[in-house]
Design an enzyme around this catalytic site. Structure first.
Site: not given
Length: 498
Positions: A191, A244, A246, A249, A267, A302, A400
């Site tokens: 995806k 992608g 956090t 995730g 990750e 990232c 981030e």
């Protein structure tokens, strides 16, 4: 080596055939609902094509195709050397279509064509070749046992691997997941990010041309809250690999617990520190790489070195060098080979970056950049931006941003630098600049990150694992270690007459 600066990239882009349908069981198909979404070029605002908006039904049929293919064994039980030959052909096909693959990523998410054609697309071919070459050189084990017992320990493919990939390196991130998973003998349902599905769809078509059997490599474009969630919750997906944010995730970890306890390999985010000590003799090289570490790919990386810690005694000199480099990296048309920076992926991401910049204008010292700009009167472009005198608790230093925004903080001692560098929820990467070997080793040992780059930034290769610690996740891409994600250890114990 080809001189890509001489290409008429706009003419080549206009001649492209864009594939917007899902790729399931060896065919391009519409979403069962018939729904589509617009794929938009962030540099111009133009609609590139309509893309199939896959949802739960489409994920179901892609997973079913992957399971049928896995059970049939045409790929999963193929001799490693034969899988190798197919993946080597795929690597060659990527190279044969290098400029097309580069253009798809440049148009989709705004990266410069120069980076796409010299870094991303060749990298994809390289990683497929590397895993192809590796797969028939990995040995199973015989465990130590007593007389009359033979214990064989083998690595076997898991089955159906779901992969959810981000928009910042569309082709490379699809490759990092798919190359290892396919090499190990799995079926894959990918995806891609809704912002950048085009290169993944073309990759699936090339894989079929290379000889990957129908159903082994499927691509379901769609939104995260529909197609992505459906993969995460699917009862017949054996493993979910994710790159992608956090927050997302964590959601995939929850989906695993809510469904079949599938392995999840996240990750996720990063806020990587770059530490420059006064004993670094080559400040020009350090400044070059500090600028690269945050402004490459518009800062949409990232592991971007977004926190810069500079020893106070050299800070003024270093800042002058860094500002000069930032001001020479103004964004331009991604299809112009002279452009040093491209467009931000979409309007939502652009507004998020600008929100951080506005916060910084009121809480730190803006020394360069800080503005949205237009190229040809259009597009999502943000200047390379540097804030000085940032405090450790400022959102600029903690969150981030995923854009071309650098936070600079002075330090007075090695302990200070390490303490501040580790003061983050993230632990993906770090860089250290020093000519003192003992200092480099000490600091590298103390930094709680997955990769420490000494006298460079963001070092990676096919041979070395990429991933993080803390809330940067625990998944590892690249290297032979990534095959651990896509295989299970299976013991066969044989008793025989000694």
């Amino acid at each position: 080596m080809l001189d890509y600066s001489l290409r008429d990239w706009k003419a080549r882009a206009a001649a492209l055939t864009l594939r917007g349908k899902a790729f399931i069981d060896g065919q391009f198909v519409d979403a069962l609902s018939g729904e589509t979404f617009d794929d938009i070029n962030p540099a111009t605002g133009a609609v590139l094509t309509a893309v199939a908006a896959c949802d739960t039904q489409d994920v179901d049929r892609a997973v079913a195709a992957g399971r049928r293919a896995f059970e049939a064994g045409h790929w999963s039980r193929m001799a490693p050397g034969d899988r190798k030959a197919v993946l080597l052909k795929l690597a060659d096909l990527i190279r044969s279509n290098l400029e097309e693959m580069a253009l798809l990523d440049s148009l989709d998410m705004g990266k410069t064509i120069t980076d796409a054609v010299t870094v991303d697309a060749p990298g994809s071919a390289h990683f497929f070749q590397w895993y192809a070459e590796a797969i028939d050189k990995i040995y199973d084990e015989v465990a130590p046992t007593g007389p009359g017992d033979l214990a064989l320990v083998r690595r076997v493919p898991l089955g159906v691997v779901g992969a959810v990939t981000p928009w910042n390196f569309p082709l490379d991130m699809a490759t990092w997941k798919a190359a290892a998973a396919l090499a190990a003998g799995n079926s894959v349902v990918l995806k891609p990010a809704e912002q950048s599905p085009l290169s993944a769809l073309r990759l699936a078509e090339l894989a079929a041309e290379a000889g990957v059997p129908d159903g082994v490599f499927n691509v379901v474009p769609g939104y995260g809250h529909t197609a992505g969630k459906a993969l995460g919750l699917h009862m017949d997906v054996d493993c979910l690999a994710f790159t992608g944010s956090t927050a997302i995730g964590k959601m995939f970890m929850q989906y695993s617990g809510q469904s079949n306890l599938k392995q999840v390999w996240p990750e996720t985010g990063g806020k990587s520190p770059n530490i420059v000590f006064a004993d670094c003799d080559n400040l020009d090289a350090a400044a070059d790489m500090a600028a690269f570490g945050i402004f490459f790919n518009q800062g949409e990386v990232c592991s971007a070195n977004s926190r810069l810690y500079v020893e106070r005694s050299i800070k003024a000199e270093f800042m002058a060098k860094l500002i000069q480099r930032a001001e020479a990296m103004q964004p331009g048309d991604p299809l112009d080979p002279a452009s040093r920076m491209g467009a931000i992926v979409d309007e939502k991401q652009t507004q998020g970056i600008l929100g951080f910049i506005e916060h910084g204008k009121n809480s730190a010292n803006l020394v360069t950049g800080g503005n949205r700009v237009l190229v040809g009167g259009k597009g999502c472009f943000v200047q390379p931006t540097i804030f000085d005198d940032v405090t450790q608790d400022n959102a600029l230093a903690r969150d981030e941003i995923f854009g071309p925004v650098l936070s600079v903080i002075a330090f007075d001692s090695e302990d200070d630098a390490v303490r501040m560098a580790n003061d983050s929820i993230y632990g993906l990467a770090a860089s250290v600049w020093t000519d003192n070997l003992s200092c480099a080793c000490r600091v590298a040992d103390r930094l709680r990150v997955g990769t420490v780059s000494v006298n460079t930034v963001d070092a990676l290769s096919a041979q070395t694992p990429f991933g993080g610690m803390k809330q940067s996740g625990f998944g590892r891409d690249l290297s032979l270690h990534s095959l651990d994600k896509y295989t299970a250890l299976k013991t066969t114990w044989i008793k025989y007459q000694a």
